[in-house]
Design an enzyme around this catalytic site. Structure first.
Site, PDB file in Angstrom:
ATOM      1  N   GLY A  13       0.841  -1.200   0.000  1.00  0.00           N
ATOM      2  CA  GLY A  13       0.000   0.000   0.000  1.00  0.00           C
ATOM      3  C   GLY A  13       0.872   1.245   0.000  1.00  0.00           C
ATOM      4  N   ARG A  15      13.716   9.815  -2.965  1.00  0.00           N
ATOM      5  CA  ARG A  15      14.629  10.936  -3.250  1.00  0.00           C
ATOM      6  C   ARG A  15      15.891  10.826  -2.394  1.00  0.00           C
ATOM      7  NH1 ARG A  15      14.993  15.746  -0.375  1.00  0.00           N
ATOM      8  NH2 ARG A  15      15.620  17.632  -1.509  1.00  0.00           N
ATOM      9  N   ARG A  61       1.186  -5.070  -4.972  1.00  0.00           N
ATOM     10  CA  ARG A  61       1.315  -6.208  -4.057  1.00  0.00           C
ATOM     11  C   ARG A  61       1.518  -7.411  -4.982  1.00  0.00           C
ATOM     12  NH1 ARG A  61      -0.708  -4.003   0.880  1.00  0.00           N
ATOM     13  NH2 ARG A  61      -2.491  -2.620   0.628  1.00  0.00           N
ATOM     14  N   ASP A 109       4.913  -4.630   6.141  1.00  0.00           N
ATOM     15  CA  ASP A 109       5.346  -5.969   6.551  1.00  0.00           C
ATOM     16  C   ASP A 109       5.342  -6.997   5.409  1.00  0.00           C
ATOM     17  OD1 ASP A 109       2.609  -5.940   6.516  1.00  0.00           O
ATOM     18  OD2 ASP A 109       2.324  -6.848   8.482  1.00  0.00           O
ATOM     19  N   THR A 143       4.267   2.824   5.459  1.00  0.00           N
ATOM     20  CA  THR A 143       2.871   2.384   5.528  1.00  0.00           C
ATOM     21  C   THR A 143       2.128   3.327   6.466  1.00  0.00           C
ATOM     22  OG1 THR A 143       1.359   0.716   6.437  1.00  0.00           O
ATOM     23  CG2 THR A 143       3.610   0.635   7.238  1.00  0.00           C
ATOM     24  N   ILE A 144       0.887   3.630   6.119  1.00  0.00           N
ATOM     25  CA  ILE A 144       0.150   4.553   6.989  1.00  0.00           C
ATOM     26  C   ILE A 144      -0.254   3.900   8.305  1.00  0.00           C
ATOM     27  CG2 ILE A 144      -0.742   5.919   5.059  1.00  0.00           C
ATOM     28  CD1 ILE A 144      -3.510   4.571   5.649  1.00  0.00           C
ATOM     29  N   ASP A 145      -0.209   2.554   8.356  1.00  0.00           N
ATOM     30  CA  ASP A 145      -0.765   1.846   9.524  1.00  0.00           C
ATOM     31  C   ASP A 145       0.077   1.962  10.794  1.00  0.00           C
ATOM     32  OD1 ASP A 145      -2.778   1.084   7.872  1.00  0.00           O
ATOM     33  OD2 ASP A 145      -2.212  -1.031   7.756  1.00  0.00           O
ATOM     34  N   ASP A 147       2.248  -0.073  11.805  1.00  0.00           N
ATOM     35  CA  ASP A 147       2.240  -1.380  12.479  1.00  0.00           C
ATOM     36  C   ASP A 147       3.548  -2.148  12.314  1.00  0.00           C
ATOM     37  OD1 ASP A 147       1.910  -1.713   9.777  1.00  0.00           O
ATOM     38  OD2 ASP A 147       0.406  -3.289   9.937  1.00  0.00           O
ATOM     39  N   MET A 167      -8.585   3.737   8.429  1.00  0.00           N
ATOM     40  CA  MET A 167      -7.820   2.570   7.979  1.00  0.00           C
ATOM     41  C   MET A 167      -7.047   1.924   9.106  1.00  0.00           C
ATOM     42  SD  MET A 167      -6.401   2.969   4.140  1.00  0.00           S
ATOM     43  CE  MET A 167      -7.404   2.392   2.775  1.00  0.00           C
ATOM     44  N   ARG A 209      -5.897  -2.271   9.007  1.00  0.00           N
ATOM     45  CA  ARG A 209      -6.410  -3.641   8.878  1.00  0.00           C
ATOM     46  C   ARG A 209      -6.205  -4.420  10.169  1.00  0.00           C
ATOM     47  NH1 ARG A 209      -4.433  -5.584   3.386  1.00  0.00           N
ATOM     48  NH2 ARG A 209      -2.576  -4.666   4.294  1.00  0.00           N
TER      49      ARG A 209
HETATM   50  O1  F6P Z   1      -1.600  -1.290   4.746  1.00  0.00           O
HETATM   51  C1  F6P Z   1      -2.109  -0.056   4.440  1.00  0.00           C
HETATM   52  C2  F6P Z   1      -3.577  -0.139   4.142  1.00  0.00           C
HETATM   53  O2  F6P Z   1      -4.022   1.135   3.756  1.00  0.00           O
HETATM   54  C3  F6P Z   1      -4.463  -0.693   5.261  1.00  0.00           C
HETATM   55  O3  F6P Z   1      -4.766   0.239   6.246  1.00  0.00           O
HETATM   56  C4  F6P Z   1      -5.657  -1.157   4.481  1.00  0.00           C
HETATM   57  O4  F6P Z   1      -6.334  -2.160   5.187  1.00  0.00           O
HETATM   58  C5  F6P Z   1      -5.060  -1.678   3.212  1.00  0.00           C
HETATM   59  O5  F6P Z   1      -3.835  -1.011   3.052  1.00  0.00           O
HETATM   60  C6  F6P Z   1      -5.908  -1.493   1.988  1.00  0.00           C
HETATM   61  O6  F6P Z   1      -5.272  -2.073   0.913  1.00  0.00           O
HETATM   62  P1  F6P Z   1      -5.728  -1.890  -0.598  1.00  0.00           P
HETATM   63  O7  F6P Z   1      -5.377  -0.504  -1.023  1.00  0.00           O
HETATM   64  O8  F6P Z   1      -4.964  -2.915  -1.341  1.00  0.00           O
HETATM   65  O9  F6P Z   1      -7.202  -2.089  -0.620  1.00  0.00           O
END
Ligand code: F6P
Length: 328
Positions: free
Chosen positions: A16, A26, A77, A108, A131-133, A135, A175, A177
């Site tokens: 993502g 950069r 992905r 991850d 990643t924005i999560d 995690d 967001m 997951r």
């Molecule tokens: O891992 C980042 C994330 O934005 C999660 O928060 C979200 O569940 C997932 O990616 C969504 O993935 P996609 O853009 O493939 O639907």
């Protein structure tokens, strides 16, 4: 610096996308240039390694991208990279271009692929957490998290305006997951009456008790922030159950979705991305591999992929309590 362990590196963004990936790219390209290391960009994550989609990059290829959202290399992905055959093709292309080090910017899933690739073929790999999560273990913040948080906060503030005007209850999904970092912090920052996250065991009874307390305290509108990965049920289930328990409530649902992944990175994300992109190249030059560059307490650190993937940053219980105390 002593003799570098790498001479020709490649960099890719995978999984993502996250605001600040361009700033990290950069930093990788310009650091490599500074130390006379050749640098290739690989398009669309691991798919680009497999499909031989490499492009030579120099300082001018990354001009004016520090503030740009998304990733100019594009992301994917890759399913093919999960297969041995796919990784073999990827390795053959690295050999063809003389690549001796790889920087993988992602989350991850990206690091899981990078770890296997390193273990199978021995090519040096360093990860940069994008990643924005938030995690990922081994860094206080991931690239993109701060920007996503601010985007979520701005959106929830706007929802607050209309919730107040109409005395409504809003369930807002953000967001995350498997992680509740965006939910907890955006919820705290916007005065959410409740915050539901996967790391905490929630119950409908607790949620109803919160609504009752809010009502008693004279609140006429409320916002509940729900992480995407909440275990209690989908946001629609929660809204439906609440309507059944409180028939007088005027309830609405808002799902913020991918708006949280876009936009120009915040200052904090640009600085973080610049430091980690630099750190990744310097790490490769020192011979480090199978590790992720991260910032902990403002220091550059390297954490083995194994730990970065498996371990988890704990949710701050103090923040959880604070949000409960301050919301009503
Ligand atoms: O891992 C980042 C994330 O934005 C999660 O928060 C979200 O569940 C997932 O990616 C969504 O993935 P996609 O853009 O493939 O639907």
């Amino acid at each position: 610096m002593n003799k570098s362990a790498v001479k020709k590196i490649a960099v890719l963004t995978s999984g993502g996308d996250a605001p600040g990936m361009n700033a990290a790219l950069r930093a990788v390209v310009r650091t490599a240039n500074h130390y006379d290391i050749e640098c290739f960009g690989v398009r669309e994550g691991y798919n680009g390694l497999i499909n031989d989609d490499f492009t030579k990059m120099g300082p001018r290829s990354v001009k004016n991208i520090i503030g740009a959202g998304g990733t100019i290399l594009r992301s994917a992905r890759s399913l093919e990279f999960k297969t041995k055959e796919g990784r073999q093709k990827a390795y053959d292309n690295c050999v063809k271009h003389g690549i001796d080090g790889l920087v993988c910017i992602g989350g991850d899933g990206t690091f899981t692929g990078a770890k296997i690739f390193n273990e199978e073929f021995g090519i040096k790999v360093i990860g940069v957490p994008g990643t924005i999560d938030n995690d990922i273990f081994g860094t206080d913040n991931t690239i993109g998290y701060d920007t996503a948080l601010n985007t979520a906060m701005d959106a929830i503030d706007k929802i607050r305006d209309t919730a107040t005007s109409h005395n409504r209850v809003f369930f807002v999904e953000v967001m995350g997951r498997d992680a509740g970092f965006i939910a907890l912090n955006s919820g705290l920052a916007t005065g959410a009456v409740d915050i539901l996250i996967p790391e905490k065991k929630d119950s409908i009874e607790d949620l109803f008790a919160t609504f009752e307390r809010a009502e008693k305290a004279g609140k006429s509108s409320s916002i509940v922030v729900v992480a995407e990965g909440e275990q209690l049920g989908s946001i629609y289930d929660l809204a439906k159950a609440t309507k059944a328990g409180f028939p007088d409530y005027d309830i609405r649902v808002a799902i913020l979705g991918h708006i949280q992944r876009g936009g120009s990175p915040s200052c904090a994300d640009r600085v973080l991305a610049s430091r980690l992109g630099f750190g990744a190249v310097v790490g490769l030059m020192k011979g480090k591999t199978n590790v992720m560059a991260g910032l902990q307490s403002n220091n550059l650190v390297f954490t083995p992929f194994e730990e970065a993937i498996k371990k988890h940053n704990e949710i701050n219980q103090e923040l959880m309590l604070l949000s409960e105390i301050l919301a009503i």
